[in-house]
Design a protein around this motif. Structure first.
Motif, PDB file in Angstrom:
ATOM      1  N   LEU A  57       2.958   2.409 -13.392  1.00 50.75           N
ATOM      2  CA  LEU A  57       1.722   2.436 -12.612  1.00 50.75           C
ATOM      3  C   LEU A  57       0.502   2.691 -13.490  1.00 50.75           C
ATOM      4  O   LEU A  57      -0.592   2.171 -13.221  1.00 50.75           O
ATOM      5  CB  LEU A  57       1.829   3.510 -11.523  1.00 50.75           C
ATOM      6  N   THR A  58       0.686   3.484 -14.539  1.00 54.38           N
ATOM      7  CA  THR A  58      -0.404   3.759 -15.468  1.00 54.38           C
ATOM      8  C   THR A  58      -0.877   2.477 -16.155  1.00 54.38           C
ATOM      9  O   THR A  58      -2.084   2.199 -16.231  1.00 54.38           O
ATOM     10  CB  THR A  58       0.066   4.763 -16.541  1.00 54.38           C
ATOM     11  N   VAL A  59       0.060   1.704 -16.681  1.00 54.41           N
ATOM     12  CA  VAL A  59      -0.303   0.467 -17.372  1.00 54.41           C
ATOM     13  C   VAL A  59      -0.969  -0.507 -16.406  1.00 54.41           C
ATOM     14  O   VAL A  59      -1.956  -1.178 -16.755  1.00 54.41           O
ATOM     15  CB  VAL A  59       0.951  -0.163 -18.033  1.00 54.41           C
ATOM     16  N   ALA A  60      -0.462  -0.593 -15.188  1.00 51.29           N
ATOM     17  CA  ALA A  60      -1.078  -1.470 -14.187  1.00 51.29           C
ATOM     18  C   ALA A  60      -2.519  -1.038 -13.889  1.00 51.29           C
ATOM     19  O   ALA A  60      -3.416  -1.887 -13.746  1.00 51.29           O
ATOM     20  CB  ALA A  60      -0.243  -1.465 -12.909  1.00 51.29           C
ATOM     21  N   THR A  61      -2.744   0.273 -13.817  1.00 51.19           N
ATOM     22  CA  THR A  61      -4.098   0.786 -13.576  1.00 51.19           C
ATOM     23  C   THR A  61      -5.026   0.437 -14.725  1.00 51.19           C
ATOM     24  O   THR A  61      -6.209   0.098 -14.519  1.00 51.19           O
ATOM     25  CB  THR A  61      -4.056   2.307 -13.370  1.00 51.19           C
ATOM     26  N   TRP A  62      -4.533   0.528 -15.941  1.00 48.08           N
ATOM     27  CA  TRP A  62      -5.329   0.148 -17.109  1.00 48.08           C
ATOM     28  C   TRP A  62      -5.765  -1.312 -17.009  1.00 48.08           C
ATOM     29  O   TRP A  62      -6.929  -1.649 -17.286  1.00 48.08           O
ATOM     30  CB  TRP A  62      -4.504   0.333 -18.393  1.00 48.08           C
ATOM     31  N   ILE A  63      -4.843  -2.183 -16.660  1.00 49.20           N
ATOM     32  CA  ILE A  63      -5.145  -3.619 -16.578  1.00 49.20           C
ATOM     33  C   ILE A  63      -6.258  -3.869 -15.566  1.00 49.20           C
ATOM     34  O   ILE A  63      -7.240  -4.563 -15.855  1.00 49.20           O
ATOM     35  CB  ILE A  63      -3.874  -4.398 -16.202  1.00 49.20           C
ATOM     36  N   VAL A  64      -6.124  -3.287 -14.386  1.00 50.33           N
ATOM     37  CA  VAL A  64      -7.130  -3.493 -13.343  1.00 50.33           C
ATOM     38  C   VAL A  64      -8.494  -2.949 -13.782  1.00 50.33           C
ATOM     39  O   VAL A  64      -9.539  -3.594 -13.578  1.00 50.33           O
ATOM     40  CB  VAL A  64      -6.678  -2.818 -12.030  1.00 50.33           C
TER      41      VAL A  64
END
Length: 443
Positions: free
Chosen positions: A330-337
């Motif tokens: 979820l952290t990496v996904a948040t970074w992308i967004v």
């Protein structure tokens, strides 16, 4: 070898030891577990105070606003901004292994950890003093020097203090402990960052607002270290590694990589770190689309650190309940967004949202990567797993900002954002497809 009962210690020093009635491997393990549980409340409070005050000060340094803006003010160059960030990581490449070799054979880790922590905090003091009393190229050189040493001791500190945490805080409580200390510390840091930007930097307090901010960070982090030293009780480890030289330990790294999930975790961590190369340049990117003064820096820092405050409990609770692999994903996904929002931002509100997302991702990454690595493999290998993970991370983080600075100077900032996004997408793919939750693999 059993750990004898520890005699009374002078006031202001930690009490340590394990009383063993049954001098067998099983008896020593049980005595160790009993000591941890008997002192859990005290150690929980000690780690909360240390982490809360320490994170309050260090977040002023790690936020993608103050140090990059300071370096850009001193040099006027994106390359030097990247170089300054890279020096922090360069210092931390070799030191994690050195730190792990220094502590892994010790039954008591806290004394060595305290020495490392003190030396790290002295670099913040050096940054402050240099900013007040030096000028020109000498100030730039001194600033880079202290950032390099800060990174060197940071690498060892990450290993030493995570080992201490793993000894006294059971796995079932690590996420929430880190969450609550980060919530309180983040709330203070968020308010402090706004105040530092709007008053210390905007008004150039004491002749150099940035130097004054570094001094505030030094004081807060030192108070946190003192709290841990005064109140924590550390058990003697029932088993430890045999003392070996640094090079001998490095030659054993391939044995750690036999664990497929840990190996793939390292790959994902490396890719995620590569995806962070754009972070120091976000404040510069914002400055090219809007006016960024001291107040704006403080406001963006408030958004970044405020996100840390609001999301830590989410990351910690999810990690304790479902495992930290999920929080890493979820952290990496948040970074992308957040980076996508940053690219298309054209108003202050858009940048506030982007910095908020970056702050949420940064807190999730720190908690996930450092906690997840504790759960792979054997307990006695924790120091070296931490060292290897930190070295892999910092090696990539050293090259990244320099490369990002060069690309930004030659081709602009947009290509740096694109490289970061591609790396983060690759990291997300590895985490989802090739890393299993380690606590579900225990036998």
């Amino acid at each position: 070898m059993s750990g004898p009962a520890t005699p009374p210690t002078p006031a202001g020093q930690p009490v340590a030891g394990v009383v063993v009635a049954d001098d067998t491997p099983e008896g020593r393990e049980q005595a160790y577990t009993d000591f941890v549980e008997d002192n859990l409340r005290r150690n929980y409070i000690a780690h909360f105070a240390h982490g809360m005050l320490g994170m309050t000060g260090f977040r002023l340094i790690f936020a993608p606003t103050f140090v990059p803006a300071y370096l850009y003010m001193l040099t006027g160059s994106s390359v030097f901004v990247g170089l300054g960030q890279a020096l922090i990581q360069l210092g931390a490449i070799a030191s994690p292994v050195m730190g792990a070799a220094h502590i892994e054979h010790r039954r008591l880790v806290l004394p060595a950890a305290m020495t490392i922590g003190v030396l790290m905090r002295f670099q913040l003091l050096g940054l402050a003093v240099a900013g007040w009393f030096l000028t020109g190229s000498v100030l730039v050189a001194a600033t880079f020097f202290f950032l390099l040493l800060f990174g060197f001791f940071l690498g060892s500190q990450r290993v030493a203090f995570q080992v201490v945490l793993s000894k006294v805080i059971p796995i079932r409580m690590r996420g929430r402990l880190q969450a609550w200390r980060n919530i309180v510390g983040g709330a203070i840091a968020a308010a402090l960052s706004w105040w530092a930007g709007a008053h210390l930097i905007e008004n150039n307090a004491f002749g150099n607002g940035y130097a004054t901010t570094f001094m505030v960070a030094f004081v807060l982090t030192s108070l946190g270290l003192a709290a841990l030293w005064m109140f924590m009780r550390e058990p003697e480890s029932p088993t430890v590694k045999v003392q070996m030289g640094v090079m001998a330990r490095i030659r054993e790294f391939p044995q750690l990589l036999v664990d497929r999930d840990y190996r793939n975790f390292l790959i994902a961590q490396m890719l995620a770190t590569a995806g962070r190369i754009v972070i120091p340049f976000c404040i510069i990117y914002a400055g090219r689309k809007m006016e960024v003064d001291g107040a704006a820096i403080g406001l963006f820092s408030l958004a970044f650190l405020g996100a840390d405050t609001l999301t830590n409990l989410i990351w910690g609770t999810l990690g304790d309940r479902y495992g930290f692999r999920l929080t890493f994903i979820l952290t990496v996904a948040t970074w992308i967004v957040s980076l996508v929002v940053m690219i298309f931002a054209d108003s202050p509100w858009h940048f506030l949202i982007a910095f908020f997302g970056l702050g949420a991702a940064a807190s999730g990454y720190m908690m996930s990567s450092t906690t997840l690595v504790l759960e792979f493999g054997k307990r006695d290998d924790i120091p070296m797993r931490l060292a290897l993970s930190t070295t892999v991370e910092t090696s990539m983080a050293t090259v990244g900002p320099i490369l990002g600075g060069v690309i930004a100077s030659v081709a602009g900032l947009l290509p740096v954002f694109i490289i970061s996004l591609l790396s983060l997408v690759a990291a997300l793919g590895v985490l989802v497809s090739a890393v299993r939750e380690p606590r579900h693999l225990k036998v």
